[in-house]
Design an enzyme around this catalytic site. Structure first.
Site, PDB file in Angstrom:
ATOM      1  N   TYR A 156       0.797  -1.233  -0.079  1.00 28.81           N
ATOM      2  CA  TYR A 156       0.052  -0.179  -0.037  1.00 28.81           C
ATOM      3  C   TYR A 156       1.018   1.366   0.080  1.00 28.81           C
ATOM      4  O   TYR A 156       0.629   2.084  -0.911  1.00 28.81           O
ATOM      5  CB  TYR A 156      -0.779   0.043   1.216  1.00 28.81           C
ATOM      6  CG  TYR A 156      -2.002   0.983   1.443  1.00 28.81           C
ATOM      7  CD1 TYR A 156      -2.972   0.990   0.599  1.00 28.81           C
ATOM      8  CD2 TYR A 156      -1.604   2.087   2.491  1.00 28.81           C
ATOM      9  CE1 TYR A 156      -4.060   2.073   0.640  1.00 28.81           C
ATOM     10  CE2 TYR A 156      -2.737   3.212   2.190  1.00 28.81           C
ATOM     11  CZ  TYR A 156      -3.947   3.176   1.351  1.00 28.81           C
ATOM     12  OH  TYR A 156      -4.893   4.047   1.508  1.00 28.81           O
ATOM     13  N   LYS A 160       1.059   4.163  -2.948  1.00 30.12           N
ATOM     14  CA  LYS A 160       0.726   5.635  -2.472  1.00 30.12           C
ATOM     15  C   LYS A 160       1.972   6.581  -2.777  1.00 30.12           C
ATOM     16  O   LYS A 160       1.660   7.629  -3.196  1.00 30.12           O
ATOM     17  CB  LYS A 160       0.123   5.581  -1.165  1.00 30.12           C
ATOM     18  CG  LYS A 160      -1.115   4.973  -0.972  1.00 30.12           C
ATOM     19  CD  LYS A 160      -2.203   5.387  -1.934  1.00 30.12           C
ATOM     20  CE  LYS A 160      -3.604   4.802  -1.752  1.00 30.12           C
ATOM     21  NZ  LYS A 160      -4.768   5.465  -2.467  1.00 30.12           N
TER      22      LYS A 160
HETATM   23  P1  NDP Z   1     -13.729   2.218   0.599  1.00 32.54           P
HETATM   24  O1  NDP Z   1     -13.056   0.843   0.481  1.00 32.54           O
HETATM   25  O2  NDP Z   1     -14.739   2.585   1.483  1.00 32.54           O
HETATM   26  O3  NDP Z   1     -14.041   2.417  -0.916  1.00 32.54           O
HETATM   27  C1  NDP Z   1     -13.225   2.151  -2.058  1.00 32.54           C
HETATM   28  C2  NDP Z   1     -13.879   2.459  -3.549  1.00 32.54           C
HETATM   29  O4  NDP Z   1     -12.891   2.219  -4.440  1.00 32.54           O
HETATM   30  C3  NDP Z   1     -15.249   1.597  -3.739  1.00 32.54           C
HETATM   31  O5  NDP Z   1     -16.047   2.318  -4.121  1.00 32.54           O
HETATM   32  C4  NDP Z   1     -14.723   0.404  -4.548  1.00 32.54           C
HETATM   33  O6  NDP Z   1     -15.572  -0.020  -5.434  1.00 32.54           O
HETATM   34  C5  NDP Z   1     -13.582   1.229  -5.249  1.00 32.54           C
HETATM   35  N1  NDP Z   1     -12.499   0.097  -5.792  1.00 32.54           N
HETATM   36  C6  NDP Z   1     -11.637  -0.490  -5.052  1.00 32.54           C
HETATM   37  N2  NDP Z   1     -11.138  -1.216  -6.132  1.00 32.54           N
HETATM   38  C7  NDP Z   1     -11.459  -0.901  -7.334  1.00 32.54           C
HETATM   39  C8  NDP Z   1     -11.148  -1.388  -8.699  1.00 32.54           C
HETATM   40  N3  NDP Z   1     -10.090  -2.253  -8.820  1.00 32.54           N
HETATM   41  N4  NDP Z   1     -11.810  -1.081  -9.830  1.00 32.54           N
HETATM   42  C9  NDP Z   1     -12.535   0.084  -9.596  1.00 32.54           C
HETATM   43  N5  NDP Z   1     -13.109   0.498  -7.966  1.00 32.54           N
HETATM   44  C10 NDP Z   1     -12.543  -0.016  -7.197  1.00 32.54           C
HETATM   45  O7  NDP Z   1     -12.206   3.056   0.482  1.00 32.54           O
HETATM   46  P2  NDP Z   1     -11.910   4.502   1.139  1.00 32.54           P
HETATM   47  O8  NDP Z   1     -13.128   5.534   0.669  1.00 32.54           O
HETATM   48  O9  NDP Z   1     -11.739   4.672   2.442  1.00 32.54           O
HETATM   49  O10 NDP Z   1     -10.620   5.352   0.007  1.00 32.54           O
HETATM   50  C11 NDP Z   1     -10.628   5.695  -0.773  1.00 32.54           C
HETATM   51  C12 NDP Z   1      -9.288   6.070  -1.221  1.00 32.54           C
HETATM   52  O11 NDP Z   1      -8.624   6.986  -0.107  1.00 32.54           O
HETATM   53  C13 NDP Z   1      -8.469   4.877  -1.532  1.00 32.54           C
HETATM   54  O12 NDP Z   1      -7.654   5.298  -2.616  1.00 32.54           O
HETATM   55  C14 NDP Z   1      -7.580   4.953  -0.079  1.00 32.54           C
HETATM   56  O13 NDP Z   1      -6.318   4.138  -0.362  1.00 32.54           O
HETATM   57  C15 NDP Z   1      -7.576   6.207   0.134  1.00 32.54           C
HETATM   58  N6  NDP Z   1      -7.369   6.530   1.498  1.00 32.54           N
HETATM   59  C16 NDP Z   1      -8.388   6.117   2.571  1.00 32.54           C
HETATM   60  C17 NDP Z   1      -7.786   6.340   3.711  1.00 32.54           C
HETATM   61  C18 NDP Z   1      -8.819   6.115   4.817  1.00 32.54           C
HETATM   62  O14 NDP Z   1      -8.578   6.068   6.180  1.00 32.54           O
HETATM   63  N7  NDP Z   1      -9.998   5.395   4.779  1.00 32.54           N
HETATM   64  C19 NDP Z   1      -6.687   7.207   4.334  1.00 32.54           C
HETATM   65  C20 NDP Z   1      -5.674   7.415   3.083  1.00 32.54           C
HETATM   66  C21 NDP Z   1      -5.956   7.305   1.875  1.00 32.54           C
HETATM   67  P3  NDP Z   1     -16.695  -0.913  -4.961  1.00 32.54           P
HETATM   68  O15 NDP Z   1     -17.689   0.317  -3.995  1.00 32.54           O
HETATM   69  O16 NDP Z   1     -17.431  -1.332  -6.140  1.00 32.54           O
HETATM   70  O17 NDP Z   1     -16.358  -1.927  -4.072  1.00 32.54           O
END
Ligand code: NDP
Length: 248
Positions: A156, A160
């Protein structure tokens, strides 16, 4: 300060849930039409329905961002449906945590392919149209883990950190055409991604946050809205940290 996005079309990956959903809703509230993309049809449709209820245009797409051919086809369809894309938010991301020593190759590959290659696929697929229109904003959602690393998250953290390099290179390549590219590095945000963490780990993390609370998806969406707006026209190649002061 003008945060109005009326007339803009935004493509937000991973907007079916969590941070991406909040960004899509914030952009729609500011007047943008939204291409909502996630892995599952049901999740992207749910966000698209919420946006339609706000009176904006939204279309759901189910695409795996790691699949470059599927991304190319989706971008072609999105450009046909909306005629343009002004704002690209590369937000889709996953974790597959484990100590480096025992990390299966598949867990490394899958996280890099989704978090890093996914952003590359969308940026490349949209580059011709963005460069031709001589305007646009790209926002990549990285993480503080890409800045400081984390035991158990080598895949990860590498994805990032790579996204930060991609952001800066894109910013340099596209700047002469008036296109900006910035990254947001969230800290600990309350979403499905972090709900699994055990209570003792949550408490330890909380102790490290000067503002003494976990972030909300809306905290990240507010910064994304700023970066997407004309208020941020003179900002490119930057990483804005949204973490309650964890990393400073
Ligand atoms: P969630 O797990 O809540 O949501 C992730 C979203 O990404 C979902 O809509 C999922 O689709 C989609 N997704 C995952 N893999 C794929 C793929 N291969 N193709 C298309 N869509 C995909 O994550 P967060 O909202 O927490 O995170 C969003 C971003 O923020 C990420 O990049 C994460 O690394 C980053 N982030 C999050 C933090 C946190 O504390 N939450 C901290 C720092 C960064 P589906 O709904 O269809 O499953």
């Amino acid at each position: 300060m003008n945060l109005n996005l009326t007339g803009k079309v935004a493509l937000v990956t991973g907007s079916g849930r969590g941070i991406g959903r909040s960004i899509a809703l914030a952009f729609a509230c500011a007047g943008a039409d939204i291409a909502c993309l996630s892995r599952s049809e049901a999740n992207s449709k749910q966000t698209a329905d919420e946006i339609t209820a706000l009176g904006r245009r939204a279309i759901p797409y189910a695409v795996d961002v790691a699949d470059s051919k599927a991304v190319d086809a989706a971008v072609e369809k999105i450009l046909a449906d909306f005629e343009k894309v002004d704002l690209l938010v590369n937000n889709a991301g996953i974790t597959k945590d484990g100590l480096l020593m025992r990390m299966p190759e598949a867990d490394w590959d899958c996280v890099i392919a989704t978090n890093l290659s996914g952003a590359f696929h969308f940026t490349r697929a949209l580059s011709r149209s963005l460069l031709k229109q001589r305007s646009g904003k790209i926002i990549n959602i990285t993480s503080i883990i890409g800045l400081i690393g984390n035991a158990g998250q080598a895949n990860y953290a590498a994805s990032k950190a790579g996204l930060i390099g991609l952001t800066k290179s894109t910013a340099r390549e596209f700047a002469s055409r008036g296109i900006t590219c910035n990254a947001i590095a969230p800290g600990f945000i309350e979403t499905d991604m972090t709900h699994e963490l055990k209570e003792d780990l949550r408490q330890k993390l909380l102790d490290k946050i000067p503002l003494a609370r976990f972030g909300k998806p809306e905290d990240v969406a507010a910064v994304a809205l700023f970066l997407a707006s004309s208020a941020a026209d003179y900002i490119t190649g930057q990483v804005l940290t949204v973490d309650g002061g964890m990393v400073m």
